[in-house]
Design an enzyme around this catalytic site. Structure first.
Site, mmCIF file in Angstrom:
data_model
loop_
_atom_site.group_PDB
_atom_site.id
_atom_site.type_symbol
_atom_site.label_atom_id
_atom_site.label_comp_id
_atom_site.label_asym_id
_atom_site.label_seq_id
_atom_site.Cartn_x
_atom_site.Cartn_y
_atom_site.Cartn_z
ATOM 1 N N CYS A 3 0.961 -1.281 1.961
ATOM 2 C CA CYS A 3 1.725 -2.406 2.401
ATOM 3 C C CYS A 3 0.440 -3.569 2.825
ATOM 4 O O CYS A 3 -0.269 -3.322 3.833
ATOM 5 C CB CYS A 3 2.583 -2.305 3.679
ATOM 6 S SG CYS A 3 3.227 -3.593 4.518
ATOM 7 N N CYS A 6 0.559 -4.376 6.873
ATOM 8 C CA CYS A 6 0.224 -3.039 7.492
ATOM 9 C C CYS A 6 -1.191 -3.193 7.445
ATOM 10 O O CYS A 6 -2.197 -3.116 8.539
ATOM 11 C CB CYS A 6 0.579 -1.786 6.886
ATOM 12 S SG CYS A 6 2.224 -1.272 7.378
ATOM 13 N N ASP A 29 -0.486 -17.952 8.169
ATOM 14 C CA ASP A 29 -0.135 -17.714 6.695
ATOM 15 C C ASP A 29 -1.284 -18.308 5.771
ATOM 16 O O ASP A 29 -1.883 -19.469 6.229
ATOM 17 C CB ASP A 29 1.259 -18.716 6.439
ATOM 18 C CG ASP A 29 2.047 -18.093 5.094
ATOM 19 O OD1 ASP A 29 2.918 -17.404 5.091
ATOM 20 O OD2 ASP A 29 1.350 -18.373 3.914
ATOM 21 N N HIS A 45 5.993 -0.432 10.738
ATOM 22 C CA HIS A 45 6.208 -0.950 9.313
ATOM 23 C C HIS A 45 7.846 -0.757 9.108
ATOM 24 O O HIS A 45 8.408 0.192 9.273
ATOM 25 C CB HIS A 45 5.852 -0.175 8.190
ATOM 26 C CG HIS A 45 6.188 -0.587 6.853
ATOM 27 N ND1 HIS A 45 5.523 -1.629 6.179
ATOM 28 C CD2 HIS A 45 7.399 -0.039 6.062
ATOM 29 C CE1 HIS A 45 6.213 -1.987 5.007
ATOM 30 N NE2 HIS A 45 7.191 -0.814 5.054
ATOM 31 N N ASN A 85 12.701 -14.391 5.496
ATOM 32 C CA ASN A 85 13.375 -14.203 4.209
ATOM 33 C C ASN A 85 13.696 -12.832 4.089
ATOM 34 O O ASN A 85 12.826 -11.771 4.174
ATOM 35 C CB ASN A 85 12.351 -14.527 3.142
ATOM 36 C CG ASN A 85 12.249 -16.069 3.260
ATOM 37 O OD1 ASN A 85 13.094 -16.779 3.423
ATOM 38 N ND2 ASN A 85 11.056 -16.478 3.041
ATOM 39 N N GLY A 91 13.781 -14.602 -1.714
ATOM 40 C CA GLY A 91 12.438 -14.639 -2.248
ATOM 41 C C GLY A 91 11.506 -13.945 -1.201
ATOM 42 O O GLY A 91 10.148 -14.346 -1.314
ATOM 43 N N HIS A 96 7.245 -6.395 4.584
ATOM 44 C CA HIS A 96 7.063 -5.833 5.832
ATOM 45 C C HIS A 96 7.823 -7.088 6.801
ATOM 46 O O HIS A 96 7.085 -8.183 6.486
ATOM 47 C CB HIS A 96 5.684 -5.781 6.013
ATOM 48 C CG HIS A 96 5.375 -5.195 7.530
ATOM 49 N ND1 HIS A 96 4.431 -4.140 7.495
ATOM 50 C CD2 HIS A 96 5.454 -5.757 8.636
ATOM 51 C CE1 HIS A 96 4.084 -4.251 8.899
ATOM 52 N NE2 HIS A 96 4.960 -4.871 9.734
ATOM 53 N N HIS A 98 8.786 -10.139 8.576
ATOM 54 C CA HIS A 98 7.829 -11.026 9.155
ATOM 55 C C HIS A 98 8.759 -12.228 9.328
ATOM 56 O O HIS A 98 9.896 -12.583 8.922
ATOM 57 C CB HIS A 98 6.623 -11.411 8.381
ATOM 58 C CG HIS A 98 7.217 -11.731 6.911
ATOM 59 N ND1 HIS A 98 7.427 -10.806 5.993
ATOM 60 C CD2 HIS A 98 7.071 -13.008 6.362
ATOM 61 C CE1 HIS A 98 7.732 -11.173 4.701
ATOM 62 N NE2 HIS A 98 7.646 -12.622 5.100
ATOM 63 N N HIS A 100 8.488 -16.313 9.939
ATOM 64 C CA HIS A 100 7.593 -17.345 9.896
ATOM 65 C C HIS A 100 7.972 -18.301 10.981
ATOM 66 O O HIS A 100 9.098 -18.556 11.308
ATOM 67 C CB HIS A 100 7.986 -18.429 8.414
ATOM 68 C CG HIS A 100 7.831 -17.589 7.269
ATOM 69 N ND1 HIS A 100 6.798 -17.706 6.253
ATOM 70 C CD2 HIS A 100 8.673 -16.661 6.624
ATOM 71 C CE1 HIS A 100 6.928 -16.925 5.420
ATOM 72 N NE2 HIS A 100 8.001 -16.173 5.185
HETATM 73 P P1 5GP Z 1 7.793 -14.162 2.402
HETATM 74 O O1 5GP Z 1 7.901 -14.891 0.917
HETATM 75 O O2 5GP Z 1 7.780 -12.725 2.066
HETATM 76 O O3 5GP Z 1 8.904 -14.606 3.115
HETATM 77 O O4 5GP Z 1 6.381 -14.581 2.839
HETATM 78 C C1 5GP Z 1 5.354 -13.745 2.845
HETATM 79 C C2 5GP Z 1 4.110 -14.764 3.108
HETATM 80 O O5 5GP Z 1 3.076 -14.195 3.166
HETATM 81 C C3 5GP Z 1 4.095 -16.234 2.285
HETATM 82 O O6 5GP Z 1 4.313 -17.470 2.853
HETATM 83 C C4 5GP Z 1 2.575 -15.906 1.957
HETATM 84 O O7 5GP Z 1 1.812 -17.207 2.027
HETATM 85 C C5 5GP Z 1 2.037 -15.020 2.969
HETATM 86 N N1 5GP Z 1 0.902 -14.326 2.341
HETATM 87 C C6 5GP Z 1 0.765 -13.483 1.436
HETATM 88 N N2 5GP Z 1 -0.189 -12.712 1.269
HETATM 89 C C7 5GP Z 1 -1.119 -13.187 2.337
HETATM 90 C C8 5GP Z 1 -2.285 -12.640 2.809
HETATM 91 O O8 5GP Z 1 -3.089 -12.162 2.248
HETATM 92 N N3 5GP Z 1 -2.713 -13.303 3.839
HETATM 93 C C9 5GP Z 1 -2.066 -14.181 4.875
HETATM 94 N N4 5GP Z 1 -2.428 -14.418 5.821
HETATM 95 N N5 5GP Z 1 -0.771 -14.473 4.542
HETATM 96 C C10 5GP Z 1 -0.210 -13.876 3.067
HETATM 97 ZN ZN ZN Z 2 3.879 -2.647 6.474
#
Ligand code: 5GP
Ligand code: ZN
Length: 116
Positions: A3, A6, A29, A45, A85, A91, A96, A98, A100
């Site tokens: 993950c 994680c 991000d 997790h 999300n 999307g 894990h 989170h 935003h």
């Molecule tokens: P989701 O699309 O799952 O709501 O958001 C995942 C977020 O994680 C995205 O906005 C993406 O830019 C961010 N993200 C993906 N990989 C990484 C990474 O390796 N480091 C950081 N800091 N953010 C990441």
């Molecule tokens: Zn995780």
């Protein structure tokens, strides 16, 4: 467990950390959609909102109690938007839980914290 978040929490994958305590971790991000774009995650997790159990209530309450401070630390000086999300249709790309935190500028209505 394979993950990404994680691994970020554990320091195995580097990140730009904003805040950490025993329960949560917050970092910038990698592909910001606003001047301030911070991700707040529980250290435990949990896959998504869908996988929250009632015993996780303390974690969720703690995340929300810390978001104002994390938003300020991240550069959201005049308001912010919080998004999580959950699942395919929203999307969600990292499985894990989170949140935003977006701000630092006037946000367009379409920003939703997920990449196209
Ligand atoms: P989701 O699309 O799952 O709501 O958001 C995942 C977020 O994680 C995205 O906005 C993406 O830019 C961010 N993200 C993906 N990989 C990484 C990474 O390796 N480091 C950081 N800091 N953010 C990441
Ligand atoms: Zn995780």
């Amino acid at each position: 467990m394979d993950c990404l978040f994680c691994k970020i929490i554990g320091g195995e994958v580097p990140s730009n950390k904003i805040y950490e305590d025993d329960m949560i971790f917050a970092f910038r991000d990698i592909a910001p959609e606003a001047k301030c774009h911070v991700l707040v995650v529980p250290k435990k997790h949990i896959g998504s909102i869908d996988e929250l159990k009632s015993e996780d209530g303390e974690i969720v309450a703690h995340i929300f109690s810390k978001i104002p401070e994390i938003a300020r630390l991240g550069g959201c000086t005049d308001g912010y938007r919080v998004i999580s999300n959950c699942g395919h249709d929203a999307g969600q790309s990292v499985k894990h839980l989170h949140f935003h935190v977006l701000g630092g500028e006037k946000l367009p209505l379409h920003i939703n914290g997920s990449m196209e």
